[in-house]
Design a protein around this motif. Structure first.
Motif, PDB file in Angstrom:
ATOM      1  N   LEU A   1       0.967  -1.210   0.025  1.00  0.00           N
ATOM      2  CA  LEU A   1       0.141   0.086   0.116  1.00  0.00           C
ATOM      3  C   LEU A   1       0.906   1.298  -0.228  1.00  0.00           C
ATOM      4  O   LEU A   1       1.364   1.390   1.070  1.00  0.00           O
ATOM      5  N   ILE A   2       0.849   1.800  -1.062  1.00  0.00           N
ATOM      6  CA  ILE A   2       1.769   3.111  -1.230  1.00  0.00           C
ATOM      7  C   ILE A   2       1.092   4.433  -0.668  1.00  0.00           C
ATOM      8  O   ILE A   2       1.672   4.900   0.241  1.00  0.00           O
ATOM      9  N   GLU A   3      -0.101   4.698  -1.549  1.00  0.00           N
ATOM     10  CA  GLU A   3      -0.482   6.159  -0.917  1.00  0.00           C
ATOM     11  C   GLU A   3      -1.904   6.072  -1.356  1.00  0.00           C
ATOM     12  O   GLU A   3      -2.165   5.380  -1.930  1.00  0.00           O
ATOM     13  N   GLY A   4      -2.676   7.240  -1.067  1.00  0.00           N
ATOM     14  CA  GLY A   4      -4.049   7.438  -1.209  1.00  0.00           C
ATOM     15  C   GLY A   4      -4.064   8.896  -1.633  1.00  0.00           C
ATOM     16  O   GLY A   4      -3.334   9.721  -1.452  1.00  0.00           O
ATOM     17  N   VAL A   5      -5.008   9.349  -2.706  1.00  0.00           N
ATOM     18  CA  VAL A   5      -5.088  10.536  -3.209  1.00  0.00           C
ATOM     19  C   VAL A   5      -6.356  11.009  -3.210  1.00  0.00           C
ATOM     20  O   VAL A   5      -7.412  10.232  -3.498  1.00  0.00           O
ATOM     21  N   ASP A   6      -6.788  12.195  -2.566  1.00  0.00           N
ATOM     22  CA  ASP A   6      -8.137  13.083  -2.759  1.00  0.00           C
ATOM     23  C   ASP A   6      -9.194  11.804  -2.022  1.00  0.00           C
ATOM     24  O   ASP A   6     -10.308  11.726  -2.516  1.00  0.00           O
ATOM     25  N   LEU A   7      -8.696  11.543  -0.805  1.00  0.00           N
ATOM     26  CA  LEU A   7      -9.693  10.495  -0.121  1.00  0.00           C
ATOM     27  C   LEU A   7     -10.958  11.686   0.516  1.00  0.00           C
ATOM     28  O   LEU A   7     -10.543  12.859   0.894  1.00  0.00           O
ATOM     29  N   ALA A   8     -11.926  11.024   0.597  1.00  0.00           N
ATOM     30  CA  ALA A   8     -13.143  11.743   1.142  1.00  0.00           C
ATOM     31  C   ALA A   8     -13.097  11.986   2.530  1.00  0.00           C
ATOM     32  O   ALA A   8     -12.149  11.332   3.330  1.00  0.00           O
ATOM     33  N   SER A   9     -13.909  13.002   3.045  1.00  0.00           N
ATOM     34  CA  SER A   9     -14.116  13.254   4.246  1.00  0.00           C
ATOM     35  C   SER A   9     -15.296  13.575   4.831  1.00  0.00           C
ATOM     36  O   SER A   9     -16.292  14.050   3.961  1.00  0.00           O
ATOM     37  N   LEU A  10     -15.773  13.259   6.003  1.00  0.00           N
ATOM     38  CA  LEU A  10     -16.964  13.488   6.374  1.00  0.00           C
ATOM     39  C   LEU A  10     -17.225  14.798   7.335  1.00  0.00           C
ATOM     40  O   LEU A  10     -18.127  15.320   7.718  1.00  0.00           O
ATOM     41  N   GLU A  11     -15.907  15.518   7.438  1.00  0.00           N
ATOM     42  CA  GLU A  11     -15.816  16.674   8.274  1.00  0.00           C
ATOM     43  C   GLU A  11     -15.756  17.947   7.376  1.00  0.00           C
ATOM     44  O   GLU A  11     -15.217  17.608   6.118  1.00  0.00           O
ATOM     45  N   SER A  12     -16.175  19.152   8.020  1.00  0.00           N
ATOM     46  CA  SER A  12     -16.129  20.156   7.171  1.00  0.00           C
ATOM     47  C   SER A  12     -14.787  20.653   6.650  1.00  0.00           C
ATOM     48  O   SER A  12     -14.409  21.394   5.704  1.00  0.00           O
ATOM     49  N   GLU A  13     -13.760  20.268   7.492  1.00  0.00           N
ATOM     50  CA  GLU A  13     -12.477  20.759   7.023  1.00  0.00           C
ATOM     51  C   GLU A  13     -11.756  19.908   5.815  1.00  0.00           C
ATOM     52  O   GLU A  13     -10.764  20.596   5.398  1.00  0.00           O
ATOM     53  N   GLY A  14     -12.472  18.767   5.409  1.00  0.00           N
ATOM     54  CA  GLY A  14     -12.098  18.104   4.186  1.00  0.00           C
ATOM     55  C   GLY A  14     -11.051  17.149   4.762  1.00  0.00           C
ATOM     56  O   GLY A  14     -10.187  16.719   3.496  1.00  0.00           O
TER      57      GLY A  14
ATOM     58  N   LEU B   1      -3.518  10.201  10.289  1.00  0.00           N
ATOM     59  CA  LEU B   1      -4.522  11.175  10.825  1.00  0.00           C
ATOM     60  C   LEU B   1      -4.555  12.646   9.911  1.00  0.00           C
ATOM     61  O   LEU B   1      -3.467  12.791   9.580  1.00  0.00           O
ATOM     62  N   GLN B   2      -5.634  13.009   9.843  1.00  0.00           N
ATOM     63  CA  GLN B   2      -5.978  14.524   9.431  1.00  0.00           C
ATOM     64  C   GLN B   2      -5.139  14.562   8.014  1.00  0.00           C
ATOM     65  O   GLN B   2      -4.244  15.463   7.793  1.00  0.00           O
ATOM     66  N   THR B   3      -5.668  13.835   7.191  1.00  0.00           N
ATOM     67  CA  THR B   3      -5.100  13.908   6.018  1.00  0.00           C
ATOM     68  C   THR B   3      -5.758  13.235   4.737  1.00  0.00           C
ATOM     69  O   THR B   3      -6.760  12.567   5.135  1.00  0.00           O
ATOM     70  N   SER B   4      -5.885  13.878   3.842  1.00  0.00           N
ATOM     71  CA  SER B   4      -6.625  13.529   2.379  1.00  0.00           C
ATOM     72  C   SER B   4      -5.748  12.659   1.461  1.00  0.00           C
ATOM     73  O   SER B   4      -6.329  12.111   0.367  1.00  0.00           O
ATOM     74  N   ASN B   5      -4.470  12.866   1.752  1.00  0.00           N
ATOM     75  CA  ASN B   5      -3.577  12.275   0.673  1.00  0.00           C
ATOM     76  C   ASN B   5      -2.589  11.397   1.706  1.00  0.00           C
ATOM     77  O   ASN B   5      -1.394  12.098   1.400  1.00  0.00           O
ATOM     78  N   PRO B   6      -2.729  10.464   2.081  1.00  0.00           N
ATOM     79  CA  PRO B   6      -1.765   9.856   2.974  1.00  0.00           C
ATOM     80  C   PRO B   6      -0.898   9.019   2.357  1.00  0.00           C
ATOM     81  O   PRO B   6      -0.958   8.393   1.094  1.00  0.00           O
TER      82      PRO B   6
ATOM     83  N   GLU C   1     -11.315  -1.831   1.016  1.00  0.00           N
ATOM     84  CA  GLU C   1     -12.251  -0.647   1.389  1.00  0.00           C
ATOM     85  C   GLU C   1     -11.410   0.120   2.391  1.00  0.00           C
ATOM     86  O   GLU C   1     -10.595  -0.417   3.219  1.00  0.00           O
ATOM     87  N   VAL C   2     -11.757   1.508   2.225  1.00  0.00           N
ATOM     88  CA  VAL C   2     -11.126   2.561   3.132  1.00  0.00           C
ATOM     89  C   VAL C   2     -12.037   3.117   3.946  1.00  0.00           C
ATOM     90  O   VAL C   2     -13.268   3.542   3.822  1.00  0.00           O
ATOM     91  N   PHE C   3     -11.751   3.264   5.494  1.00  0.00           N
ATOM     92  CA  PHE C   3     -12.531   3.611   6.515  1.00  0.00           C
ATOM     93  C   PHE C   3     -11.898   4.944   7.276  1.00  0.00           C
ATOM     94  O   PHE C   3     -10.751   5.141   6.937  1.00  0.00           O
ATOM     95  N   ASP C   4     -13.035   5.413   7.643  1.00  0.00           N
ATOM     96  CA  ASP C   4     -12.296   6.969   8.349  1.00  0.00           C
ATOM     97  C   ASP C   4     -12.473   6.140   9.881  1.00  0.00           C
ATOM     98  O   ASP C   4     -13.539   6.013  10.437  1.00  0.00           O
ATOM     99  N   PHE C   5     -11.502   6.441  10.605  1.00  0.00           N
ATOM    100  CA  PHE C   5     -11.356   6.138  11.841  1.00  0.00           C
ATOM    101  C   PHE C   5     -11.942   6.871  12.863  1.00  0.00           C
ATOM    102  O   PHE C   5     -12.295   6.415  13.883  1.00  0.00           O
ATOM    103  N   ASP C   6     -12.057   8.082  12.642  1.00  0.00           N
ATOM    104  CA  ASP C   6     -12.873   9.148  13.449  1.00  0.00           C
ATOM    105  C   ASP C   6     -14.251   9.297  12.854  1.00  0.00           C
ATOM    106  O   ASP C   6     -14.499  10.362  12.366  1.00  0.00           O
ATOM    107  N   GLY C   7     -15.073   8.330  12.660  1.00  0.00           N
ATOM    108  CA  GLY C   7     -16.392   8.573  12.380  1.00  0.00           C
ATOM    109  C   GLY C   7     -17.626   9.212  13.381  1.00  0.00           C
ATOM    110  O   GLY C   7     -17.160   9.064  14.584  1.00  0.00           O
TER     111      GLY C   7
END
Length: 983
Positions: free
Chosen positions: A503-516, A537-542, A563-569
């Motif tokens: 697993l190398i990286e992710g690009v433009d992952l979605a977010s449920l929070e307003s900060e993106g 933590l706190q990234t859209s391009n991990p 499947e990609v999950f958000d740890f802070d749902g």
């Protein structure tokens, strides 16, 4: 004899724009490429001439390409010339002239209005830049640069000296090709033409693949130059062998020439007669092959094929693009080439048959270039682009599982909340240190200090709120760090198919929070195993750079779920940010080795989220894994399964475009029932069920995964199926959509239903298909449950423990007993699985007799499976027989006991009973060379029937005669073998 090398550099202020230079020395001549729309052309081309006489004169002429143009001075076509005596430069102490300008002279008027210059250089690019400066300094209005030099002398007195001198001198030159020919001779050689094209100015970029798709994409252990010559050189032996293999005749190759005199376009025409097919007669085809890029070790050849004699042949033409590029570094240090062949179809006129023409061309080209690839692989070794060494090298460069560094913690906690809280705490602590103790005021008492104003109260509340937020952040960080799944960082164990995911990286992952921003982690699932990544933590391009390994599996995996999950749902629940599925059968090993995976789901699609993965699938046990899998399936099927030959397996892989790790298990002839039955073959492998049919050139082909099947049903025979049972395969909803054109119907729930019928042996086919399906998708408990549910439909049951028959010994009757004048060990050859057993069984009416090898299932107890078919002489119904046999040695008598449980198929009431047989073979009291054989039979009824007594009588009578025949044949064969051995 001398050699004169001449390099034409450039000209200045010519009166015409489209010009080229002709060179002539005695009977030899050459010319440069044509440069258009340039009054100051730059050629930078080198030529070689043989000098037979030092008194010869080199004639250099500038000619206009447009013969009918009229220039201001009245000359048409011919612009001017320069005459250079060879003797002026052919002397010992000076064999090379510096760049020199010559004035161009008209032979009619004697007026000089242009200049040439002559020089020798090892590098044309350096020559081009170094020669331009002197031209500007001279300030002449109309000039031309030419370079001429004598490189070396070749003496013909002694061949050895001449060869040595020639090779040593030629190694210092830019090119040793001779671009000069006699007036009546053929054009320059193929290698010389490529060298001239490479030295030209116009070098376009490597073109993109054509729109039709890629036909060949492979790396070969050969240099690009050698591969190019091997494929496209005149009279190529490879082309001749390929034409013979494809049935192509009347091949006529034209010479490689410059199209319209332009030396940037090397072209030839090839015509041939294509072999006839089932639908189209033999037709004549014409290929125009054109080099569009020649640069160092890169070649691009565009081939345009016209077949006007085929139906609608005047409305289209086929184009191919051959790209030969360096293949990268190889572990052995050899040079490699990357060959990519793509195609497209160009319609010259509109036609209603466009789609049919495209599909027919695509199918024909795949078959043609599969032969091309096979033939090329016989000449050069194929290099796997994602081999194991590359995998190890790549994985070694990745960081290990521990990606939690202090820098990540600093990045996470470096925000306004933490900084402001620390500042406020320090400020309050300093304030307390500076302030002295105060007396109790208001409602205060000793030990209780209350805010003295509303401002202090507000400050205290803000500080508490900030401390709580910092505490929540710290708690979240610790949970993300230490509360990952226990499967993270595990290494693969066992032998078999090992799946490794980087697993190398992710690009433009979605977010449920307003900060993106989100706290993503990835979960991979394959064959019931789960592996999870760390939390970012706190990234859209991990950036992960993690390696996840799955334990070894007996069969190659089909699908990898991602499947990609958000740890802070919300509500402390992990929410899915996107998912995807990777089908290993639809991706090559090269694609899996470096792929960008687009995620599905509303959130992921709105953000265009994707993951960068590198996936490696390896079999660390080789062919032994496949053999063990087949042995396991033999127990499930109850029939011998043989490993297919490499040739047949390769044909199966190419038929369905499957990866090389897929192996064929079994195939059956059957009909696919749609509106009309379509005869074809059903192919079964470890991961797929595929169907292929060829009906007068119209090919039907599809496959789907075993995991896609939800249910398998058996429909009874009917008049519509001509008395044949029908096997109905029902897929899960939304699965197998690529094969939907092969489905008979689609039910109300959206599930595809496939109907197969008219098998040569329906029971064997259905039993094999169901066994493969259950083994693939069900755990042991589910398999047992499904077996009970489908017991009636299958019509047979093979007990797991056949030794239980001994408990019902009183229910069995003896039907055969005899003293045989042969040794006991020889009689046991009937159950040995060798030539003796097969020969006897075939003579007694058993067709397609197959056995598995004896395996130790309990201490001193061996077991095997047997399957065969009765011919019509033995049974009027024919029918198939499956048996489970166990043998063990009697410790008291020294003899053998063989127990057999037999299930019949395709006969009336076959699902109502099983036949139990027991053979007692022991030494005879007559002597060492004799033995005693007893056989007992019993019928175990699974369901009651009013015909039980009649069926029992028929079975006992049939097997009484059958066992007598078997043992009589065995006695004759054994005695005959012993007599032959004695002789």
């Amino acid at each position: 004899m001398l050699r004169l090398y001449v390099c034409i550099l450039e000209a200045k202020d010519l009166p015409v724009k489209d010009t080229y230079v002709e060179l002539r020395l005695a009977k030899f001549k050459a010319k440069t490429r044509i440069l258009t729309n340039k009054c100051t052309p730059i050629w930078n081309q080198e030529f070689c001439f043989r000098v037979h006489d030092a008194e010869d004169v080199l004639l250099v002429s500038v000619v206009s390409h447009v013969n009918e143009c009229r220039v201001t001075n009245g000359y048409v076509g011919f612009v001017g010339e320069v005459r250079i005596p060879v003797a002026s430069i052919a002397f010992e102490d000076k064999q090379t002239l510096l760049p020199t300008w010559f004035s161009l002279q008209s032979p009619k008027s004697g007026k000089f209005f242009n200049k040439y210059c002559v020089e020798n250089s090892k590098d044309l690019e350096c020559l081009h830049t170094s020669c331009r400066a002197p031209c500007d300094k001279m300030g002449l209005g109309k000039q031309l640069k030419v370079i001429a030099n004598v490189v070396h002398k070749i003496f013909k007195k002694k061949e050895g000296n001449s060869k040595t001198g020639d090779s040593s001198e030629l190694s210092t030159m830019l090119s040793d090709c001779e671009d000069s020919v006699q007036e009546d001779s053929s054009p320059c050689s193929f290698e010389e033409a490529l060298a001239l094209m490479e030295s030209g100015d116009s070098k376009p970029e490597m073109p993109e693949n054509l729109s039709g798709g890629v036909l060949v994409d492979q790396i070969y252990l050969v240099s690009p130059s050698d591969l190019n010559v091997f494929l496209f050189a005149p009279n190529s032996q490879f082309r001749k062998d390929l034409a013979e293999l494809q049935g192509t005749t009347n091949v006529q190759e034209g010479p490689w020439t410059w199209k319209n005199g332009d030396m940037s376009s090397l072209t030839r025409v090839v015509s041939y007669t294509k072999a006839a097919t089932k639908l189209i007669k033999a037709v004549t085809a014409t290929e125009e092959q054109k080099y569009i890029r020649v640069c160092r070790k890169e070649f691009a050849i565009l081939v345009s094929v016209s077949t006007p004699e085929v139906p609608y042949g005047n409305t289209f033409r086929i184009e191919f693009l051959y790209k030969i590029m360096p293949g990268g570094e190889v572990s052995s240090g050899e040079e490699s080439s990357h060959l990519v062949v793509s195609w497209s179809i160009v319609f010259l006129h509109s036609t209603m048959m466009k789609s049919m023409i495209e599909s027919g061309a695509r199918q024909g080209l795949k078959e043609s270039f599969s032969l091309f690839s096979e033939k090329l692989a016989q000449n050069f070794k194929v290099q796997n682009k994602a081999n194991f060494s590359d995998k190890e090298h790549f994985l070694a460069t990745l960081q290990t599982e521990d990606q939690w560094h202090w820098w990540q913690a600093i990045t996470y906690f470096c925000n306004f909340t933490v900084v402001s809280t620390i500042f406020m705490c320090l400020y309050v602590v300093v304030h307390i240190l500076y302030c002295g103790p105060s007396l109790p005021q208001g409602l205060e008492f000793k030990g209780l200090e209350l805010p003295d104003s509303f401002g202090e109260l507000i400050i205290s509340g803000v500080l508490i709120t900030q401390l709580q937020r910092v505490y929540n952040m710290l708690s979240h960080f610790v949970q993300a760090r230490f509360q990952m799944g226990t499967d993270h960082g595990l290494k693969a164990h066992g032998v078999g198919w090992v799946l490794t995911v980087a697993l190398i990286e992710g690009v433009d992952l979605a977010s449920l929070e307003s900060e993106g921003l989100s706290d993503p982690y990835v979960v991979f699932t394959c064959n019931g195993q789960t592996r999870s990544s760390s939390v970012k933590l706190q990234t859209s391009n991990p950036q992960w750079n993690e390696i996840l390994e799955f334990d070894a599996m007996e069969e190659p995996p089909s699908v990898l779920d991602v499947e990609v999950f958000d740890f802070d749902g919300p509500f402390d629940q992990d929410v899915s940010l996107g998912h995807a599925e990777i089908n290993f059968l639809k991706h090559t090993s090269t694609e899996l080795a470096d792929m960008w995976l687009l995620l599905e789901g509303k959130l992921a699609q709105s953000s265009q989220s994707k993951l960068h993965l590198r996936i490696f699938l390896d079999n660390n046990k080789g062919v032994e894994t496949i053999k063990e899998y087949l042995e396991k399936m033999e127990k499930e099927v109850g029939k011998k399964l043989n490993l297919t030959s490499p040739q047949r397996n390769s044909t199966f892989q190419k038929l369905f475009a499957l990866p090389p790790e897929e192996f064929l298990i079994k195939d059956f002839t059957c009909y696919l029932k749609r509106k009309m039955p379509l005869q074809g073959r059903l192919f079964l492998s470890a991961r797929i069920l595929g169907f292929h049919a060829n009906f007068f050139g119209h090919k039907t082909k599809f496959f789907f995964l075993w995991e896609d099947i939800e249910e398998i049903q058996v429909l009874p025979p009917s008049w519509a199926t001509l008395g044949s049972p029908t096997l109905v395969i029902i897929l899960r909803r939304g699965r197998g959509l690529d094969a939907r054109y092969g489905a008979k119907t689609q039910d109300e729930e959206g599930r595809l239903r496939f109907h197969f019928q008219s098998f040569s042996s329906f029971s064997a086919a259905s039993r094999t298909i169901k066994a493969l399906w259950r083994t693939r998708i069900l755990n042991p408990y589910q398999r047992e449950q499904i077996t009970e549910e489908h017991e009636d439909q299958e019509g047979f049951v093979i007990p797991e423990d056949s030794a239980s028959i001994l408990e019902n010994e009183e229910k069995m009757s003896r039907i055969f007993s005899a003293e045989l004048p042969i040794k006991m060990i020889s009689v046991m050859g009937i159950f040995g699985g060798g030539n003796l057993e097969h020969k006897i069984m075939q003579r007694t009416g058993c067709m397609n007799y197959e056995t598995t090898s004896w395996e130790l299932v309990k201490p001193d107890v061996f077991e095997r499976r047997v399957s065969y078919q009765f011919n019509r002489q033995v049974s009027a119904f024919g029918g198939e027989v499956t048996c489970t046999q166990q043998k063990c040695q009697n410790a008291n008598t020294g003899g053998w006991t063989v127990i057999e449980v037999m299930a019949l198929h395709g006969v009336p009431f076959a699902d109502h009973f099983h036949i139990h047989l027991r053979y007692e073979i022991e030494k005879s009291s007559l002597g060492e060379c004799a033995c005693k054989c007893d056989a007992y039979i019993g019928v175990m009824w699974l369901k009651s029937s009013k015909f039980q007594q009649r069926i029992n009588r028929n079975i006992i009578a049939k097997f009484n005669l059958r066992l007598k025949e078997i043992f009589e044949l065995a006695q004759k064969e054994i005695l005959l073998m012993s007599q032959n051995s004695n002789e």
